[in-house]
Design a protein around this motif. Structure first.
Motif, PDB file in Angstrom:
ATOM      1  N   CYS A 365      10.279  27.155 -80.169  1.00  0.00           N
ATOM      2  CA  CYS A 365      10.917  28.473 -80.314  1.00  0.00           C
ATOM      3  C   CYS A 365       9.932  29.441 -80.974  1.00  0.00           C
ATOM      4  N   ILE A 366       9.772  30.601 -80.370  1.00  0.00           N
ATOM      5  CA  ILE A 366       8.825  31.584 -80.922  1.00  0.00           C
ATOM      6  C   ILE A 366       9.572  32.670 -81.710  1.00  0.00           C
ATOM      7  N   ARG A 367      10.852  32.446 -81.931  1.00  0.00           N
ATOM      8  CA  ARG A 367      11.678  33.352 -82.741  1.00  0.00           C
ATOM      9  C   ARG A 367      11.622  34.804 -82.240  1.00  0.00           C
ATOM     10  N   CYS A 368      11.706  34.931 -80.916  1.00  0.00           N
ATOM     11  CA  CYS A 368      11.651  36.273 -80.332  1.00  0.00           C
ATOM     12  C   CYS A 368      12.987  36.997 -80.466  1.00  0.00           C
ATOM     13  N   GLY A 369      14.064  36.235 -80.677  1.00  0.00           N
ATOM     14  CA  GLY A 369      15.379  36.851 -80.844  1.00  0.00           C
ATOM     15  C   GLY A 369      16.079  37.235 -79.547  1.00  0.00           C
ATOM     16  N   CYS A 371      17.581  35.370 -77.398  1.00  0.00           N
ATOM     17  CA  CYS A 371      18.862  34.664 -77.234  1.00  0.00           C
ATOM     18  C   CYS A 371      19.961  35.344 -78.051  1.00  0.00           C
ATOM     19  N   CYS A 414      15.653  32.694 -72.562  1.00  0.00           N
ATOM     20  CA  CYS A 414      14.727  32.079 -73.526  1.00  0.00           C
ATOM     21  C   CYS A 414      13.339  31.841 -72.903  1.00  0.00           C
TER      22      CYS A 414
HETATM   23  S1  SF4 Z   1      15.118  33.094 -77.033  1.00  0.00           S
HETATM   24 FE1  SF4 Z   1      15.854  32.241 -78.952  1.00  0.00          FE
HETATM   25  S2  SF4 Z   1      15.447  30.045 -78.841  1.00  0.00           S
HETATM   26 FE2  SF4 Z   1      14.236  31.038 -77.231  1.00  0.00          FE
HETATM   27  S3  SF4 Z   1      12.241  31.391 -78.151  1.00  0.00           S
HETATM   28 FE3  SF4 Z   1      13.410  33.271 -78.468  1.00  0.00          FE
HETATM   29  S4  SF4 Z   1      14.417  33.007 -80.463  1.00  0.00           S
HETATM   30 FE4  SF4 Z   1      13.672  30.985 -79.817  1.00  0.00          FE
END
Ligand code: SF4
Ligand code: SF4
Length: 443
Positions: A365-369, A371, A414
């Motif tokens: 998970c790259i914590r892109c947010g 999701c 994701c």
């Molecule tokens: S979409 Fe959510 S689970 Fe996927 S990489 Fe981004 S923060 Fe992580």
């Protein structure tokens, strides 16, 4: 026709792939057998009322339960019961099922007659006897939904014609082929529940359905057709209620808590027909599609028909299917066997090929947010996933995992291909086991 007054949070815009939309529904002939599971709804399973060797007729009740949240099941054919045995349900759970070999006569049972009732309770009992469950895919017994708990007053009815999931067009065909039934059924549900105002909500990418249904509504009907933005999961119950009425169903609450009753278009159309004919729920409109399906189409299928025979009727497979899904690609259930049966809540059967059923490899998970932004229930899928990976299932309750509607939006967006929906399902299943253990139950 009016426009929706609100827009729900999150959601996605996947490709529609609705190639079967303008194909008229074709009636499938009698299958070689039907296998009718005793659990085709949310709630308690039914007990079989017939035994091997019995002759049964079309519409005859063959299973029932004394539990409140249950719906009886009926024979979809006339013929002989060849077995009563446990089968693995499409979700992998074992349930009893009645197998019937049709005799080709399709003789109708004497109980099939327009229901006679003198009061609302009698009418609700009749609807229970019809075996009706929500036909949008959820499968909740309709008579329970039509009877709000004491103290809850319903004042708005929302009819769900969104059909927002890719590929599925069976509700659209119902709207095109039976708009009279939908309007008639909406009026009947308004009478049953005493609700004064109804909205029939349809995504704006179905203009012919909007036009066809609108043309049947007269001044004074108190029914309005609402055009919805085309966005998934527009047909989610809470999302639909918010966009149409502006009312938010609070976390852990039901639509009845905000005075709303939501029903699917096919459900109300069934009610209209049932009140005229008394024929219980024995058949379904089902979309057949996917890259491995030779002839995508909509078929009317008898409940209990093996999936194998449905695909054979539709020309079989043009290539080896990699995955068979009952329902849509976002919320449907992968099938482990083509021997499984068409159920009351089956709205689509998708045969995905190699390219459509690619197994994605998870990365960190790259914590892109993304999701979080996509979640229509305002959840934090990344944290739930992280806790599931560590086996901290109780911790997921802090993130309200039980509010997850398993729409799949988080997984869809994701970039790390995290298996987020599977995490939600796993967490919910583990929490159910923990709750059962705490109550001293078994699992
Ligand atoms: S979409 Fe959510 S689970 Fe996927 S990489 Fe981004 S923060 Fe992580
Ligand atoms: S599957 Fe659950 S967590 Fe993921 S977007 Fe849908 S509601 Fe949110």
């Amino acid at each position: 026709m009016i426009k929706a007054i609100k827009s729900f949070r999150g959601g996605i815009k996947p490709g529609h792939h609705k190639v079967t939309a303008e194909l008229e529904t074709v009636k499938m002939p009698l299958p070689s057998k039907v296998v009718i599971p005793m659990l085709q709804h949310i709630g308690a399973p039914c007990m079989p009322l017939v035994k091997k060797g019995d002759r049964v007729l079309v519409g005859q009740k063959i299973g029932d339960s004394e539990q409140m949240i249950a719906a009886p099941v009926h024979s979809s054919v006339s013929g002989t019961v060849t077995d009563v045995r446990p089968v693995l349900y499409s979700t992998g759970v074992e349930v009893m099922a009645v197998e019937i070999k049709p005799d080709g006569l399709q003789e109708v049972h004497e109980s099939v007659a327009p229901p006679v009732y003198t009061d609302k309770e009698g009418l609700l009992r009749s609807i229970r006897e019809s075996g009706l469950v929500g036909l949008g895919g959820a499968g909740f017994p309709t008579c329970v939904k039509l009877s709000p708990p004491p103290g809850k007053v319903l004042d708005v009815l929302v009819i769900n014609g969104a059909e927002c999931e890719p590929y599925i067009t069976s509700d659209y065909r119902e709207m095109m082929e039976n708009p009279e039934g939908i309007v008639e059924g909406t009026k009947r549900v308004m009478e049953i529940t005493g609700v004064a105002k109804a909205f029939i909500a349809i995504e704006e990418n179905k203009p012919l359905a909007i036009e066809s249904i609108s043309s049947l509504i007269k001044d004074g009907d108190n029914i309005e057709v609402v055009s919805l933005a085309t966005r998934y999961p527009q047909g989610g119950e809470k999302q639909l209620i918010y966009t149409v009425t502006g009312r938010r169903v609070p976390v852990g609450k039901l639509p009845a808590d905000v005075g709303v009753l939501a029903q699917n278009v096919a459900t109300v159309a069934f009610i209209a027909n049932y009140l005229k004919t008394g024929m219980p729920l024995i058949k379904k409109k089902v979309t057949i599609d996917g890259g491995a399906a030779a002839n995508p189409m909509n078929v009317e299928v008898l409940i209990g028909t093996p999936l194998k025979e449905v695909f054979e009727f539709c020309g079989g497979f043009c290539e080896e299917p990699r995955k068979i899904i009952m329902g849509g690609p976002m919320m449907g259930v992968a099938q482990y066997s083509l021997d499984n049966s068409v159920l009351k809540q089956t709205n689509a059967l998708l045969a995905f090929n190699e390219n459509q059923a690619v197994e994605t490899k998870e990365s960190v998970c790259i914590r892109c947010g993304k999701c979080v932004a996509a979640c229509p229930m305002s959840l934090m899928p990344l944290y739930i996933n992280a806790n599931v990976m560590r086996g901290n299932f109780e911790e997921t309750m802090k993130y309200h995992v039980n509010d997850c509607m398993e729409c799949g939006c988080c997984s869809y967006v994701c970039p790390a291909s995290r298996h987020l929906v599977q995490s939600m399902r796993q967490a919910k299943a583990e929490l159910r086991k923990l709750a059962a253990r705490k109550q001293g139950g078994k699992n």
